[in-house]
Every structure is written in C-alpha cells, then in structure tokens.
Design a protein around this motif. Structure first.
Motif, PDB file in Angstrom:
ATOM      1  N   GLY A  62      -6.647 -13.779  -1.014  1.00  0.00           N
ATOM      2  CA  GLY A  62      -5.520 -13.829  -2.010  1.00  0.00           C
ATOM      3  C   GLY A  62      -4.432 -12.945  -1.382  1.00  0.00           C
ATOM      4  O   GLY A  62      -4.793 -12.354  -0.300  1.00  0.00           O
ATOM      5  N   PRO A  63      -3.111 -13.390  -1.765  1.00  0.00           N
ATOM      6  CA  PRO A  63      -2.020 -12.561  -1.061  1.00  0.00           C
ATOM      7  C   PRO A  63      -2.015 -11.308  -1.534  1.00  0.00           C
ATOM      8  O   PRO A  63      -2.420 -10.527  -2.461  1.00  0.00           O
ATOM      9  CB  PRO A  63      -0.633 -13.312  -1.675  1.00  0.00           C
ATOM     10  N   THR A  64      -1.559 -10.467  -0.416  1.00  0.00           N
ATOM     11  CA  THR A  64      -1.640  -9.070  -0.530  1.00  0.00           C
ATOM     12  C   THR A  64      -0.112  -8.483   0.078  1.00  0.00           C
ATOM     13  O   THR A  64       0.771  -9.419   0.214  1.00  0.00           O
ATOM     14  CB  THR A  64      -2.451  -8.182   0.457  1.00  0.00           C
TER      15      THR A  64
ATOM     16  N   ASP B 124       0.685  -9.434   3.529  1.00  0.00           N
ATOM     17  CA  ASP B 124       1.122 -10.948   3.512  1.00  0.00           C
ATOM     18  C   ASP B 124       2.617 -11.013   3.276  1.00  0.00           C
ATOM     19  O   ASP B 124       3.270 -11.766   3.924  1.00  0.00           O
ATOM     20  CB  ASP B 124       0.426 -11.853   2.745  1.00  0.00           C
ATOM     21  N   LYS B 125       3.207 -10.357   2.419  1.00  0.00           N
ATOM     22  CA  LYS B 125       4.509 -10.422   1.975  1.00  0.00           C
ATOM     23  C   LYS B 125       5.220  -9.937   3.067  1.00  0.00           C
ATOM     24  O   LYS B 125       6.303 -10.313   3.282  1.00  0.00           O
ATOM     25  CB  LYS B 125       4.698  -9.703   0.539  1.00  0.00           C
TER      26      LYS B 125
ATOM     27  N   ILE C  89       8.778  -9.019   1.810  1.00  0.00           N
ATOM     28  CA  ILE C  89       9.175  -7.501   1.539  1.00  0.00           C
ATOM     29  C   ILE C  89       9.734  -7.161   2.710  1.00  0.00           C
ATOM     30  O   ILE C  89       9.258  -7.215   3.939  1.00  0.00           O
ATOM     31  CB  ILE C  89       8.033  -7.074   1.117  1.00  0.00           C
ATOM     32  N   ASN C  90      10.984  -6.321   3.038  1.00  0.00           N
ATOM     33  CA  ASN C  90      11.498  -5.668   3.940  1.00  0.00           C
ATOM     34  C   ASN C  90      10.681  -4.655   4.549  1.00  0.00           C
ATOM     35  O   ASN C  90      10.077  -4.002   3.760  1.00  0.00           O
ATOM     36  CB  ASN C  90      12.901  -5.257   3.876  1.00  0.00           C
ATOM     37  N   ALA C  91      10.636  -4.384   5.796  1.00  0.00           N
ATOM     38  CA  ALA C  91       9.878  -3.511   6.453  1.00  0.00           C
ATOM     39  C   ALA C  91      10.589  -3.012   7.689  1.00  0.00           C
ATOM     40  O   ALA C  91      11.031  -4.075   8.281  1.00  0.00           O
ATOM     41  CB  ALA C  91       8.404  -3.649   6.721  1.00  0.00           C
ATOM     42  N   THR C  92      10.390  -1.773   8.121  1.00  0.00           N
ATOM     43  CA  THR C  92      11.042  -1.292   9.484  1.00  0.00           C
ATOM     44  C   THR C  92       9.891  -1.722  10.438  1.00  0.00           C
ATOM     45  O   THR C  92       9.127  -0.803  10.630  1.00  0.00           O
ATOM     46  CB  THR C  92      11.319   0.271   9.397  1.00  0.00           C
ATOM     47  N   ILE C  93      10.084  -2.729  11.011  1.00  0.00           N
ATOM     48  CA  ILE C  93       9.131  -3.119  11.889  1.00  0.00           C
ATOM     49  C   ILE C  93       9.430  -2.475  13.399  1.00  0.00           C
ATOM     50  O   ILE C  93      10.475  -2.453  13.872  1.00  0.00           O
ATOM     51  CB  ILE C  93       9.154  -4.816  12.429  1.00  0.00           C
ATOM     52  N   VAL C  94       8.290  -1.851  13.782  1.00  0.00           N
ATOM     53  CA  VAL C  94       8.582  -1.243  15.314  1.00  0.00           C
ATOM     54  C   VAL C  94       7.766  -1.941  16.244  1.00  0.00           C
ATOM     55  O   VAL C  94       7.976  -1.769  17.502  1.00  0.00           O
ATOM     56  CB  VAL C  94       7.834   0.167  15.059  1.00  0.00           C
ATOM     57  N   TYR C  95       7.126  -2.836  16.229  1.00  0.00           N
ATOM     58  CA  TYR C  95       6.253  -3.876  16.933  1.00  0.00           C
ATOM     59  C   TYR C  95       5.956  -5.052  16.451  1.00  0.00           C
ATOM     60  O   TYR C  95       5.337  -4.983  15.249  1.00  0.00           O
ATOM     61  CB  TYR C  95       5.098  -3.099  17.698  1.00  0.00           C
TER      62      TYR C  95
ATOM     63  N   SER D   7      -3.976   4.940  -1.691  1.00  0.00           N
ATOM     64  CA  SER D   7      -2.988   4.026  -1.172  1.00  0.00           C
ATOM     65  C   SER D   7      -2.772   2.871  -2.138  1.00  0.00           C
ATOM     66  O   SER D   7      -3.613   2.415  -2.839  1.00  0.00           O
ATOM     67  CB  SER D   7      -3.945   3.203   0.126  1.00  0.00           C
ATOM     68  N   SER D   8      -1.616   2.678  -2.077  1.00  0.00           N
ATOM     69  CA  SER D   8      -1.184   1.390  -3.171  1.00  0.00           C
ATOM     70  C   SER D   8      -1.085   0.287  -2.626  1.00  0.00           C
ATOM     71  O   SER D   8      -0.847  -0.843  -3.309  1.00  0.00           O
ATOM     72  CB  SER D   8       0.256   1.738  -3.490  1.00  0.00           C
ATOM     73  N   PHE D   9      -1.751  -0.063  -1.260  1.00  0.00           N
ATOM     74  CA  PHE D   9      -1.766  -0.967  -0.540  1.00  0.00           C
ATOM     75  C   PHE D   9      -3.016  -1.700  -0.894  1.00  0.00           C
ATOM     76  O   PHE D   9      -4.149  -0.885  -1.014  1.00  0.00           O
ATOM     77  CB  PHE D   9      -1.700  -0.978   1.067  1.00  0.00           C
TER      78      PHE D   9
END
Length: 128
Positions: free
Chosen positions: A13-15, A18-19, A25-31, A116-118
């Motif tokens: 299922g989606p987590t 996945d978003k 969902i925005n994230a500060t991608i470093v790699y 963890s909320s993940f």
C-alpha cells in the motif's frame, strides 16, 4: 497505528515515501538516481539528517524482508550513503542507521521517546 502503517507498507500500500517519490509531497532532495532517493528529514535529530530510500520496494519493506535478490540495492544504498557523506562534507565521520520495523523506528531524544511518524520502510539515516 504503527501496526496499521507496517501492514500498509508490507502489503504494498502507499506510504509517505511513495508520496515523496511521486513528488506528491515536497521534500528537500539531496541525492537522486535511478535506484535511490535521499532527502532531508523534516524533524532532524542531528545537524545533518538525511533519509535514503530505494525507489522500488520489490518486497523490501523492511531489512528483515531482504532476500538474495536485494543484495545489489542494499549495496547501492550504502554506496550512496558514502557519496552523500562526501557531498555533505562530513569528513570527520557520520553514522548510518537502518530502521527496521515499528520498534526499530523509535529513538530516544532528550528525555522523551519519540516514535517515527513514517510508515516503516527500509531507510538509511545519515547523521552528523
């Protein structure tokens, strides 16, 4: 809640990951490459706190679920962790943590225990 989240990840299922991968969902991608995505934690536990995840689950929702076929991606994730350490200029050293399952995603911060909320999925944390 943790049990439901774990079931969601294990059932495919989606987590939240996945978003983040789908850019919902925005994230500060470093790699990012074709196999892995690394982004800054929104609640960092250290000056440098990066979460590194595989782009394809392929049944690898926990380290405990790893099979022989996952050797390449697991090795790739560790190599990427090394590259991120260099990119973040952590020459003095850093810690790589692998959370595995609901109980493995808990840590002690100051005098409180925080869960963890993940959704539990294989992730590497690079901590300065």
């Amino acid at each position: 809640m943790e049990e439901r989240s774990a079931k969601s990840a294990d059932d495919g299922g989606p987590t939240i990951f996945d978003k983040i991968l789908s850019k919902e969902i925005n994230a500060t991608i470093v790699y990012e490459d074709d196999k892995a995505l690394a982004f800054r934690d929104i609640e960092p536990q250290a000056p440098v706190h990066v979460i590194l995840i595989p782009k394809q689950r392929d049944g690898l929702t926990r380290l405990a679920n790893a099979e022989k076929r996952h050797r390449d991606i697991l090795g790739h994730l560790l190599y990427v962790a090394k590259k991120i350490g260099e990119q973040e200029k952590l020459q003095e050293g850093y810690r790589v943590v692998i959370n595995d399952g609901p109980k493995g995603c808990k840590w002690r911060s100051s005098q409180r225990v925080r869960s963890s909320s993940f959704d539990p999925i294989l992730c590497f944390l690079l901590l300065d």
